[in-house]
Design a protein around this motif. Structure first.
Motif, PDB file in Angstrom:
ATOM      1  N   ILE A 193      17.950  11.954  23.884  1.00 31.77           N
ATOM      2  CA  ILE A 193      16.672  12.411  23.348  1.00 31.77           C
ATOM      3  C   ILE A 193      16.511  12.006  21.885  1.00 31.77           C
ATOM      4  N   ARG A 194      17.580  12.133  21.115  1.00 34.41           N
ATOM      5  CA  ARG A 194      17.527  11.736  19.706  1.00 34.41           C
ATOM      6  C   ARG A 194      18.888  11.207  19.284  1.00 34.41           C
ATOM      7  N   ARG A 195      18.893  10.008  18.745  1.00 31.20           N
ATOM      8  CA  ARG A 195      20.135   9.376  18.318  1.00 31.20           C
ATOM      9  C   ARG A 195      20.598   9.909  16.956  1.00 31.20           C
ATOM     10  N   ASN A 196      21.921   9.847  16.751  1.00 34.17           N
ATOM     11  CA  ASN A 196      22.516  10.248  15.480  1.00 34.17           C
ATOM     12  C   ASN A 196      23.074   9.005  14.781  1.00 34.17           C
ATOM     13  N   PHE A 197      22.221   7.979  14.661  1.00 33.16           N
ATOM     14  CA  PHE A 197      22.671   6.704  14.117  1.00 33.16           C
ATOM     15  C   PHE A 197      22.420   6.573  12.616  1.00 33.16           C
ATOM     16  N   HIS A 198      22.056   7.668  11.945  1.00 36.61           N
ATOM     17  CA  HIS A 198      21.699   7.551  10.532  1.00 36.61           C
ATOM     18  C   HIS A 198      22.909   7.563   9.610  1.00 36.61           C
ATOM     19  N   ASN A 199      24.097   7.873  10.152  1.00 33.91           N
ATOM     20  CA  ASN A 199      25.290   7.911   9.318  1.00 33.91           C
ATOM     21  C   ASN A 199      25.954   6.542   9.229  1.00 33.91           C
ATOM     22  N   ASN A 200      26.573   6.268   8.084  1.00 36.68           N
ATOM     23  CA  ASN A 200      27.422   5.088   7.948  1.00 36.68           C
ATOM     24  C   ASN A 200      28.860   5.503   8.220  1.00 36.68           C
ATOM     25  N   TYR A 201      29.616   4.605   8.854  1.00 32.66           N
ATOM     26  CA  TYR A 201      30.981   4.937   9.244  1.00 32.66           C
ATOM     27  C   TYR A 201      31.981   4.047   8.503  1.00 32.66           C
ATOM     28  N   CYS A 202      33.091   4.656   8.060  1.00 36.93           N
ATOM     29  CA  CYS A 202      34.155   3.925   7.382  1.00 36.93           C
ATOM     30  C   CYS A 202      35.170   3.413   8.394  1.00 36.93           C
ATOM     31  N   GLY A 203      35.755   2.260   8.095  1.00 34.47           N
ATOM     32  CA  GLY A 203      36.793   1.735   8.960  1.00 34.47           C
ATOM     33  C   GLY A 203      37.131   0.309   8.599  1.00 34.47           C
ATOM     34  N   SER A 204      37.764  -0.386   9.545  1.00 33.53           N
ATOM     35  CA  SER A 204      38.185  -1.771   9.341  1.00 33.53           C
ATOM     36  C   SER A 204      37.985  -2.547  10.625  1.00 33.53           C
ATOM     37  N   ILE A 205      37.942  -3.865  10.494  1.00 35.14           N
ATOM     38  CA  ILE A 205      37.841  -4.699  11.683  1.00 35.14           C
ATOM     39  C   ILE A 205      39.242  -5.094  12.137  1.00 35.14           C
ATOM     40  N   CYS A 206      39.387  -5.274  13.439  1.00 31.04           N
ATOM     41  CA  CYS A 206      40.640  -5.753  14.016  1.00 31.04           C
ATOM     42  C   CYS A 206      40.370  -7.155  14.557  1.00 31.04           C
ATOM     43  N   THR A 207      41.213  -8.104  14.216  1.00 29.33           N
ATOM     44  CA  THR A 207      40.963  -9.495  14.570  1.00 29.33           C
ATOM     45  C   THR A 207      41.963 -10.015  15.588  1.00 29.33           C
ATOM     46  N   ILE A 208      41.615 -11.139  16.196  1.00 26.59           N
ATOM     47  CA  ILE A 208      42.476 -11.753  17.196  1.00 26.59           C
ATOM     48  C   ILE A 208      43.802 -12.183  16.586  1.00 26.59           C
ATOM     49  N   GLU A 209      43.797 -12.618  15.320  1.00 27.38           N
ATOM     50  CA  GLU A 209      45.029 -13.042  14.682  1.00 27.38           C
ATOM     51  C   GLU A 209      46.078 -11.947  14.711  1.00 27.38           C
ATOM     52  N   LYS A 210      45.648 -10.701  14.447  1.00 29.00           N
ATOM     53  CA  LYS A 210      46.589  -9.588  14.471  1.00 29.00           C
ATOM     54  C   LYS A 210      47.148  -9.382  15.876  1.00 29.00           C
ATOM     55  N   ALA A 211      46.301  -9.583  16.873  1.00 30.67           N
ATOM     56  CA  ALA A 211      46.758  -9.422  18.248  1.00 30.67           C
ATOM     57  C   ALA A 211      47.785 -10.491  18.597  1.00 30.67           C
ATOM     58  N   GLU A 212      47.579 -11.725  18.112  1.00 29.77           N
ATOM     59  CA  GLU A 212      48.501 -12.810  18.419  1.00 29.77           C
ATOM     60  C   GLU A 212      49.862 -12.579  17.768  1.00 29.77           C
ATOM     61  N   LYS A 213      49.874 -11.964  16.583  1.00 23.87           N
ATOM     62  CA  LYS A 213      51.133 -11.704  15.914  1.00 23.87           C
ATOM     63  C   LYS A 213      51.990 -10.711  16.697  1.00 23.87           C
ATOM     64  N   LYS A 214      51.341  -9.871  17.488  1.00 24.86           N
ATOM     65  CA  LYS A 214      52.068  -8.874  18.260  1.00 24.86           C
ATOM     66  C   LYS A 214      52.231  -9.305  19.712  1.00 24.86           C
ATOM     67  N   ALA A 215      52.124 -10.614  19.946  1.00 23.76           N
ATOM     68  CA  ALA A 215      52.165 -11.110  21.329  1.00 23.76           C
ATOM     69  C   ALA A 215      53.490 -10.830  22.010  1.00 23.76           C
ATOM     70  N   ASP A 216      54.582 -10.719  21.226  1.00 22.92           N
ATOM     71  CA  ASP A 216      55.892 -10.479  21.816  1.00 22.92           C
ATOM     72  C   ASP A 216      56.058  -9.041  22.295  1.00 22.92           C
ATOM     73  N   ASN A 217      55.202  -8.180  21.867  1.00 23.06           N
ATOM     74  CA  ASN A 217      55.278  -6.775  22.272  1.00 23.06           C
ATOM     75  C   ASN A 217      54.705  -6.621  23.674  1.00 23.06           C
ATOM     76  N   ASP A 218      55.456  -5.951  24.549  1.00 24.97           N
ATOM     77  CA  ASP A 218      55.010  -5.785  25.932  1.00 24.97           C
ATOM     78  C   ASP A 218      53.822  -4.848  26.039  1.00 24.97           C
ATOM     79  N   THR A 219      53.686  -3.948  25.090  1.00 28.97           N
ATOM     80  CA  THR A 219      52.583  -2.984  25.126  1.00 28.97           C
ATOM     81  C   THR A 219      51.730  -3.170  23.874  1.00 28.97           C
ATOM     82  N   PRO A 220      50.764  -4.077  23.900  1.00 28.23           N
ATOM     83  CA  PRO A 220      49.913  -4.312  22.719  1.00 28.23           C
ATOM     84  C   PRO A 220      49.078  -3.083  22.392  1.00 28.23           C
TER      85      PRO A 220
END
Length: 370
Positions: A193-220
């Motif tokens: 009925i009404r969105r709550n999209f007026h707030n800005n959110y803090c955080g970070s982006i996660c990139t594919i490079e980081k995923a590739e560095k952990k490729a040896d881990n069985d549980t990414p």
């Protein structure tokens, strides 16, 4: 010739690419990607049920087929939450669990829900399991504590976080038969009925490079899996989609379309949600601004101020003009007692703007407490 806002901003950015104006254009549709055929097939997938149109929604609310309330995510997960509804004179918390039942609702949205049939409501066993998941296994962690610690845990249990019933007099269970068997209602979101999209959110982006560095881990890490699935470059050659993970666990990952991917890696940024179409697994948003390098004291302080909505903008000149001069010194007036040497703290409740109640507590030489 008519052109979209994004096309118009793209022309402006050609004059000064350093402005990154395209990053601040709102997204309302998943961005096409002709360079990745595998993604083209995924982008056409419908992840969620369509929301009920406004006319049917209005009729359903009046006929009590649907119920209106504010969706609240559990503090540790955006895939579980509840909606408080009114049934007669009572207020009841309806559990909404899983991405299909949440159906693109975000914490704070005013939504319409439809109750599941009673046989799908949570019984006492299911409710206990749900609470254990929310507690994150705290009971198991306490199993090996000493007898003294167990006693302390018992005391802590009496002061644990209150339930909805304790705080807002909201029932979490309702009787479903004449014998008084209690169950927790469950339901699904059928419309927003009404969105709550007026707030800005803090955080970070996660990139594919980081995923590739952990490729040896069985549980990414789940973040790596999501980034690998959704990060991509676009056919225009200047923008790419990256996955933003908010610090607030109640908010789902957000897909950003950006021209400055490499510059945002390792930074804390502010992001705003624009839309959440049914053919996008996660909401779409746009970049607002950069707070600083992740992990630094100043940056994380800004994150805390932003997350808890603490006003931290500079005071205007008119307000600063009311301050005493820089060399001002307090003079003790007759009849007043100087207590500035005591460790005094405020005891006003959270959110109070009239801070006028305080106390101190010190041990006297006699062994008594003042």
């Amino acid at each position: 010739k008519a052109r979209s806002m994004r096309q118009h901003v793209a022309l402006l950015q050609q004059e000064d690419p350093t402005l990154h104006l395209l990053d601040m254009v709102a997204q309302f549709n998943a961005a096409p990607d002709s360079t990745n055929k595998s993604f083209e097939s995924v982008s056409k997938e419908i992840y969620y049920s369509p929301h009920i149109d406004s006319a049917d929604l209005s009729y359903g609310l009046k006929s009590n087929k649907y119920y209106q309330g504010t969706y609240r995510s559990n503090r540790d997960s955006h895939t579980e939450g509840y909606v408080t509804i009114r049934r007669g004179e009572d207020r009841v918390a309806v559990v909404v669990k899983g991405i299909n039942d949440i159906n693109r609702a975000v914490d704070g949205d005013v939504v319409a829900i439809e109750l599941h049939s009673v046989d799908r409501w949570l019984g006492s066993t299911d409710a206990d399991h749900l609470e254990k998941q929310k507690d994150g296994g705290k009971k198991e962690d306490q199993a090996g504590e000493s007898k003294k610690e167990s006693c302390e845990a018992g005391i802590a249990a009496d002061t644990a976080e209150p339930t909805l019933k304790d705080v807002d007099n909201i029932a979490e269970e309702v009787a479903v038969d004449e014998e008084g068997q209690l169950r927790r209602p469950t339901g699904k979101v059928v419309g927003v009925i009404r969105r709550n999209f007026h707030n800005n959110y803090c955080g970070s982006i996660c990139t594919i490079e980081k995923a590739e560095k952990k490729a040896d881990n069985d549980t990414p890490h789940p973040h790596d899996v999501i980034a690998e699935k959704h990060e991509r470059e676009h056919a225009d050659g200047i923008t790419s989609t990256v996955v933003f993970f908010p610090i607030d666990n109640r908010i789902p990952p957000i897909l950003l379309r950006t021209t400055q991917r490499d510059r945002l890696i390792g930074m804390r940024i502010l992001v705003s949600i624009d839309s959440w179409p049914a053919d996008s697994e996660y909401p779409l948003g746009h970049y607002v601004k950069t707070l600083g390098v992740t992990g630094t004291k100043d940056t994380e302080t800004q994150v805390l101020l932003q997350e808890f909505r603490i006003p931290c903008e500079p005071f205007p000149a008119k307000v600063l003009a009311c301050l005493p001069p820089a060399d001002y010194k307090i003079e003790l007036e007759p009849g007043r007692l100087d207590l500035r040497h005591l460790p005094v703290l405020s005891i006003d409740p959270p959110g109070c703007k009239d801070i006028d109640d305080a106390l101190h507590c010190i041990e006297l030489p006699s062994g008594n407490w003042q």
